[in-house]
Design a protein around this motif. Structure first.
Motif, short mmCIF file in Angstrom:
data_model
loop_
_atom_site.label_atom_id
_atom_site.label_comp_id
_atom_site.label_asym_id
_atom_site.label_seq_id
_atom_site.Cartn_x
_atom_site.Cartn_y
_atom_site.Cartn_z
N ASP A 191 0.84 -1.21 0.00
CA ASP A 191 0.00 0.00 0.00
C ASP A 191 0.87 1.26 0.00
N VAL A 192 1.81 1.32 -0.96
CA VAL A 192 2.71 2.48 -1.02
C VAL A 192 1.96 3.70 -1.54
N ALA A 193 2.50 4.86 -1.23
CA ALA A 193 1.87 6.11 -1.68
C ALA A 193 2.16 6.37 -3.16
N PHE A 194 3.35 5.98 -3.64
CA PHE A 194 3.71 6.19 -5.04
C PHE A 194 4.95 5.37 -5.37
N MET A 195 5.26 5.30 -6.65
CA MET A 195 6.45 4.59 -7.14
C MET A 195 7.25 5.53 -8.03
N ILE A 196 8.58 5.44 -7.92
CA ILE A 196 9.49 6.21 -8.77
C ILE A 196 10.28 5.23 -9.64
N ILE A 197 10.32 5.49 -10.96
CA ILE A 197 11.16 4.72 -11.88
C ILE A 197 12.19 5.70 -12.44
N ALA A 198 13.45 5.53 -12.02
CA ALA A 198 14.47 6.55 -12.25
C ALA A 198 15.28 6.33 -13.52
N GLY A 199 14.66 5.80 -14.57
CA GLY A 199 15.35 5.71 -15.85
C GLY A 199 15.67 4.31 -16.29
N ASP A 200 15.82 4.14 -17.61
CA ASP A 200 16.08 2.85 -18.25
C ASP A 200 15.01 1.82 -17.91
N LEU A 201 13.76 2.26 -18.02
CA LEU A 201 12.65 1.31 -17.97
C LEU A 201 12.77 0.34 -19.12
N TYR A 202 13.10 0.85 -20.29
CA TYR A 202 13.27 0.03 -21.49
C TYR A 202 14.76 -0.17 -21.77
N ASP A 203 15.05 -0.95 -22.81
CA ASP A 203 16.44 -1.25 -23.15
C ASP A 203 16.78 -0.76 -24.56
N GLY A 204 16.04 0.22 -25.02
CA GLY A 204 16.21 0.68 -26.39
C GLY A 204 14.89 0.52 -27.12
N ASP A 205 14.91 0.71 -28.42
CA ASP A 205 13.67 0.66 -29.19
C ASP A 205 13.02 -0.72 -29.08
N TRP A 206 11.72 -0.74 -29.04
CA TRP A 206 10.98 -2.00 -28.91
C TRP A 206 11.05 -2.81 -30.20
N ARG A 207 11.06 -4.12 -30.05
CA ARG A 207 10.93 -4.99 -31.22
C ARG A 207 9.51 -4.87 -31.80
N ASP A 208 8.53 -4.81 -30.91
CA ASP A 208 7.14 -4.61 -31.31
C ASP A 208 6.43 -3.92 -30.15
N TYR A 209 5.13 -3.74 -30.29
CA TYR A 209 4.38 -2.99 -29.28
C TYR A 209 4.11 -3.80 -28.01
N GLN A 210 4.43 -5.07 -28.00
CA GLN A 210 4.13 -5.89 -26.83
C GLN A 210 4.88 -5.41 -25.59
N THR A 211 6.09 -4.87 -25.79
CA THR A 211 6.85 -4.35 -24.64
C THR A 211 6.09 -3.20 -23.98
N GLY A 212 5.63 -2.25 -24.80
CA GLY A 212 4.88 -1.13 -24.27
C GLY A 212 3.55 -1.54 -23.68
N LEU A 213 2.87 -2.49 -24.32
CA LEU A 213 1.58 -2.95 -23.82
C LEU A 213 1.72 -3.63 -22.46
N PHE A 214 2.80 -4.38 -22.28
CA PHE A 214 3.03 -5.02 -20.99
C PHE A 214 3.19 -3.96 -19.90
N PHE A 215 3.98 -2.92 -20.18
CA PHE A 215 4.18 -1.87 -19.18
C PHE A 215 2.87 -1.15 -18.87
N VAL A 216 2.07 -0.85 -19.89
CA VAL A 216 0.79 -0.18 -19.66
C VAL A 216 -0.10 -1.04 -18.77
N ARG A 217 -0.10 -2.34 -19.01
CA ARG A 217 -0.91 -3.25 -18.19
C ARG A 217 -0.48 -3.20 -16.73
N GLN A 218 0.81 -3.16 -16.47
CA GLN A 218 1.30 -3.10 -15.09
C GLN A 218 0.94 -1.76 -14.44
N MET A 219 1.04 -0.69 -15.21
CA MET A 219 0.68 0.62 -14.67
C MET A 219 -0.82 0.71 -14.41
#
Length: 424
Positions: A51-79
């Protein structure tokens, strides 16, 4: 001020391509392939449970350009999971996911606030009396110090600075967004949430200046526990900072001494004991991914050098015998030395013995090998840290470290083994 807890993470490198998996199949290899996703999924679960108040992601969430949109879709689902739990996220882009590095973009849920890359930006959480300051990377190579342009701390609020930085090239990392520890301390913030250096480190406690480390080790150079941090703030003061291990794979270098082994079966027995012992120490269902390095002196040295493929198969068989997802062997490295002066049987001929003597003498009395080793070592040391760290060949290591006596010894071993194979 209201009490609260928050999570500091970074260097997720979501869907980073993992080395050493070419041609590998089975549950263990698949777990390694999906490890970065599973680690982020675990962290989101922990954030909701705590039950945290917020989360900080301080860079390099990704590893460069995506191979396809599945990488971004996975992150959106988690958010989206965090949005349902009412947990905001403050996201900063680092060198690997700078605006110039990611050509594909998706709209993120409203709970995700992304720091501008044009100038430092501040987000306030009035319900918690918090101000979060940060600036994303516009391009990969940010060479200027960003800290001086960060805003002054907001009076009466708990101020957090978010920064992706090499901080002077710590740990051999490229010195992006260079700054000093004094720059950060003198800013007047209560907490600095840093990323880019993959080893979790608390550099200062007044104020707290913290590298969270990467969330999931991706190869043998990222061995050991990998974490995010859970920070507990009481009345505007940090009461506790605790590591959160969300990883699903733990990388480890296994050094197996084989001193005195006279039979191949003894070597396998020692390897088996090392793998089983290391696997027994892993908890929470993590997979042990390891590199086995044989060390010590043995009369089997020459035989081992010529049978690495067989040894790798034996090691992987030992790992598989423990279960589908208990242990996985990345590589076997032979770093042993001969236990006797004569490196091959007498039947190989006196010519080889003479060659060994000449090489040994060259290693101690001649400047030629030292000159070659020095020049070669200087050349290799000019390579980027990421390239140098890939070397595990003992010959290359000896040249880089300037150990010319060992260089001579290894040269003799390699040439002797080759002559023996050719029937000299």
């Amino acid at each position: 001020m209201k009490s609260f807890r928050f999570i500091h993470t970074g260097d997720v490198h979501l869907d980073s391509p993992l080395k050493g998996l070419a041609g590998q199949e089975g549950p263990a290899a698949e777990r390694i392939r999906t490890a970065t996703r599973a680690a982020l999924d675990n962290l989101v679960t922990r954030a909701i449970d705590e039950d945290v108040a917020f989360m900080i992601i301080a860079g390099d969430l990704y590893d460069g350009d995506w191979r396809d949109y599945q990488t971004g879709l996975f992150f959106v689902r988690q958010m989206g999971r965090l949005a349902q739990a009412g947990i905001p996220v403050f996201l900063l882009y680092g060198n690997h996911d700078a605006e110039s590095q990611i050509t594909k973009r998706l709209f993120l849920p409203e709970n995700v606030q992304v720091f501008s890359s044009r100038k430092p930006q501040t987000f306030k959480l009035d319900g918690y009396d918090v101000a979060v300051h940060g600036q994303s990377f516009r391009q990969r190579d940010v060479t200027e110090n960003l800290v001086p342009d960060y805003p002054e701390p907001v009076s009466g609020l708990f101020n957090i600075g978010v920064l992706h930085t090499g901080l002077g090239g710590m740990g051999g990392h490229v010195n992006y967004a260079p700054c000093t520890l004094d720059d950060l301390i003198n800013k007047g913030y209560q907490y600095w949430a840093l990323a880019h250096v993959h080893q979790a480190t608390i550099l200062c406690e007044d104020p707290h200046v913290v590298f969270c480390g990467n969330l999931q080790g991706r190869h043998i150079r990222e061995a050991g526990a990998k974490t995010a941090y859970l920070i507990n703030v009481e009345e505007g003061q940090i009461e506790e900072i605790s590591p959160l291990d969300a990883s699903v794979v733990r990388w480890r270098q296994l050094h197996v001494p084989i001193d005195g082994c006279a039979r191949a079966g003894e070597v396998i027995d020692r390897i088996r004991a090392a793998i089983e012992g290391a696997a027994a120490t892993e908890t929470a269902g993590r997979l042990l991914a390891c590199r086995v390095e044989l060390t010590g002196r043995s009369e089997l040295h020459g035989q081992l050098v010529g049978s690495t493929e067989h040894l790798l198969a034996e090691c992987r068989a030992i790992a598989l015998a423990l279960g589908d997802e208990v242990a996985w062997i990345e590589r076997v490295v032979i770093s042993t030395e001969p236990d006797n002066v004569r490196l091959v049987p007498a039947s190989a001929g006196e010519t080889i013995g003479d060659l060994q003597s000449a090489l040994a003498q060259a290693g101690t009395e001649s400047d030629l090998l030292a000159q070659f080793g020095s020049e070669f070592g200087d050349l290799v040391r000019k390579l980027p840290h990421e390239v140098r760290s890939e070397f595990d060949d003992p010959f290359l290591k000896a040249a880089i470290e300037g150990d010319y006596a060992r260089l001579a010894s290894l040269a003799g071993i390699y040439l002797t083994a080759r002559l023996a194979r050719e029937g000299a």
